[in-house]
Enzyme design. Structure first.
Site, short mmCIF file in Angstrom:
data_model
loop_
_atom_site.label_atom_id
_atom_site.label_comp_id
_atom_site.label_asym_id
_atom_site.label_seq_id
_atom_site.Cartn_x
_atom_site.Cartn_y
_atom_site.Cartn_z
N PRO A 31 0.82 -1.20 0.00
CA PRO A 31 0.00 0.00 0.00
C PRO A 31 0.87 1.27 0.00
O PRO A 31 1.95 1.28 0.57
CB PRO A 31 -0.77 -0.09 1.32
CG PRO A 31 -0.68 -1.51 1.75
CD PRO A 31 0.59 -2.04 1.18
N LYS A 49 0.37 2.97 -6.96
CA LYS A 49 -0.14 2.17 -8.08
C LYS A 49 -1.20 2.95 -8.86
O LYS A 49 -1.20 2.95 -10.08
CB LYS A 49 -0.72 0.85 -7.57
CG LYS A 49 0.32 -0.04 -6.91
CD LYS A 49 -0.23 -1.38 -6.50
CE LYS A 49 -1.12 -1.32 -5.27
NZ LYS A 49 -0.38 -0.96 -4.04
N THR A 50 -2.09 3.63 -8.13
CA THR A 50 -3.13 4.41 -8.78
C THR A 50 -2.52 5.56 -9.58
O THR A 50 -2.91 5.81 -10.73
CB THR A 50 -4.10 4.98 -7.73
OG1 THR A 50 -4.45 3.94 -6.83
CG2 THR A 50 -5.34 5.53 -8.38
N GLU A 82 18.08 2.34 24.91
CA GLU A 82 18.33 2.75 23.53
C GLU A 82 19.83 2.70 23.20
O GLU A 82 20.21 2.27 22.10
CB GLU A 82 17.78 4.16 23.27
CG GLU A 82 16.27 4.29 23.40
CD GLU A 82 15.51 3.40 22.42
OE1 GLU A 82 16.04 3.09 21.34
OE2 GLU A 82 14.38 2.99 22.75
ZN ZN Z 1 14.26 -1.58 22.34
#
Ligand code: ZN
Length: 407
Positions: free
Chosen positions: A11, A15-16, A231
């Site tokens: 999606p 394409k359209t 992180e």
């Molecule tokens: Zn993580």
């Protein structure tokens, strides 16, 4: 001349737009209809609509007929009694019409779908939709070009580096890139500036992918510290395995998507093949966040749920689909049923093998988790230093990260 071509892809890849562009280039009329419009409450209406559409197309020939979401009517007729006669009638009518019209008249039918595997084989037979045009996610160069096209519609600073934005937005579809440019314009307007800047573009990548910053949600100091270590744990494990900058930027500002931190990976050179080692390293990187929490706080949090999901998916893929286990050799234990919509898989093996696979997946992830823990243990001073930097500044860029790491 071919009668039909099928545009296949995930999606948002355009394409359209592509179908429209084809009609524009060919300078012929363009009929567009969505597959779902055919399927109505009243039996027979769908078939009538198909007849109608082809009648119109024949009158206006040469022309292009575009059927979006063709899988809604073109699903495999599996012989089960599903009660949806309507769809089958519509499909039959479509097949009849496609066979019936004369290709010399110049009617070309384009269909779009993101579920090519679910289409009825009769639709794909020669003389019907026998051409398949893959419309994949754009690569680096493609993303840069798409950004430039959309940037023409907004006021944007001259010095914006589209290459950098394209790099940071790896994996984004055309629609998402359009959204990124639009978000940048909105952000500039909100801040009372006359044009969008590089910073606007960079922030809007995060907005589109991870959601808005939640200004009113404040992490407690303890949480902030845990997220920082988590992180940095990911990034440090990644950096030590490849000896290169693993991230573009890490921020620890809560997002509306629920993420407490956000890591923008770098995707320097695009490649399509991944070796076993690379996949293993990726799993190790995914476990790096949790490993850092364990090492520093001696306790674990729910923050790793997404990492766990991804690591499991990768490990399972390695064993069941990529033939990367010692025992199963080149036998597929799983098949992908929905390539363009998340890639759901279904198992195709005995219960005994399933148990065996589960064991192997656990083993594989465990091994990489241990490796990640070892890497962090060996570099614990850098882990402290980097996490402290992130904790204090809430943001760390790839350059800052490498500067501290190699100091
Ligand atoms: Zn993580």
């Amino acid at each position: 001349m071919p009668k039909g071509a099928l545009l296949v892809g995930p999606p948002g890849t355009g394409k359209t737009l592509l179908a429209k562009a084809v009609a524009g280039e060919a300078e012929v009329p363009f009929f567009s209809i969505s597959g779902s419009e055919f399927v109505e409450m009243f039996v027979g209406m769908g078939a009538a609509k198909v007849r109608d559409l082809f009648k119109q197309a024949n009158e206006k020939a040469p022309c292009i007929v575009f059927i979006d979401e063709i899988d809604t009517i073109g699903k495999k007729r599996d012989g089960q009694i599903t009660g949806n006669d309507e769809r089958e009638q519509t499909l039959n009518q479509l097949l009849t019409e496609m066979d019936g019209f004369d290709s010399s008249k110049g009617v070309v039918i384009l269909g779009a779908t993101n579920r090519p595997d679910s289409l009825d084989p009769a639709l794909l037979r020669p003389g019907r939709f026998d051409r398949r045009i893959p419309v994949e996610l754009p690569d680096l160069q493609g993303r840069e070009d798409i950004l430039k096209v959309h940037a023409k519609n907004i006021k944007i600073a001259d010095n914006v580096n589209f290459r950098e934005i394209a790099k940071a937005a790896s994996g984004a579809s055309g629609a998402e890139l359009a959204n990124i440019v639009n978000e940048a314009a909105l952000r500039a307007v909100r801040d009372g500036r006359r044009f969008a800047t590089q910073a606007d573009m960079e922030e809007s990548i995060e907005v589109v992918i991870a959601g808005y910053q939640k200004k009113n949600r404040v992490l407690s100091e303890k949480e902030k510290l845990i997220v920082s270590y988590h992180e940095i744990g990911h990034a440090l494990v990644a950096a030590k395995q490849t000896e290169s900058a693993p991230v573009h930027k890490i921020t620890i500002i809560p997002r509306t998507s629920g993420a407490l931190g956000y890591t923008m990976q770098v995707d320097e050179d695009e490649h399509y093949l991944m070796s076993k080692e690379e996949l293993e390293n990726k799993i190790a990187t995914l476990t790096g966040g949790r490993a850092a929490e364990e090492l520093i706080f001696h306790s674990i949090t729910t923050g790793a749920s997404n990492d766990i999901e991804q690591a499991t998916k990768l490990a399972r893929g390695m064993i069941t689909r990529f033939g990367m286990s010692d025992e199963f050799d080149m036998v597929a234990m799983e098949t992908v049923s929905n390539q363009y919509l998340g890639g759901d898989t279904s198992l195709a093996c005995s219960f005994e093998t399933q148990t065996e696979i589960d064991k192997k997946v656990v083993e594989l992830v465990k091994r990489q988790h241990e490796k990640a823990a070892r890497i962090l243990q060996d570099n614990i001073m850098k882990l402290h230093e980097l996490a402290k930097f992130l904790y204090e500044n809430e943001t760390i860029t790839g350059e800052q990260f490498m500067e501290i790491l190699t100091r």
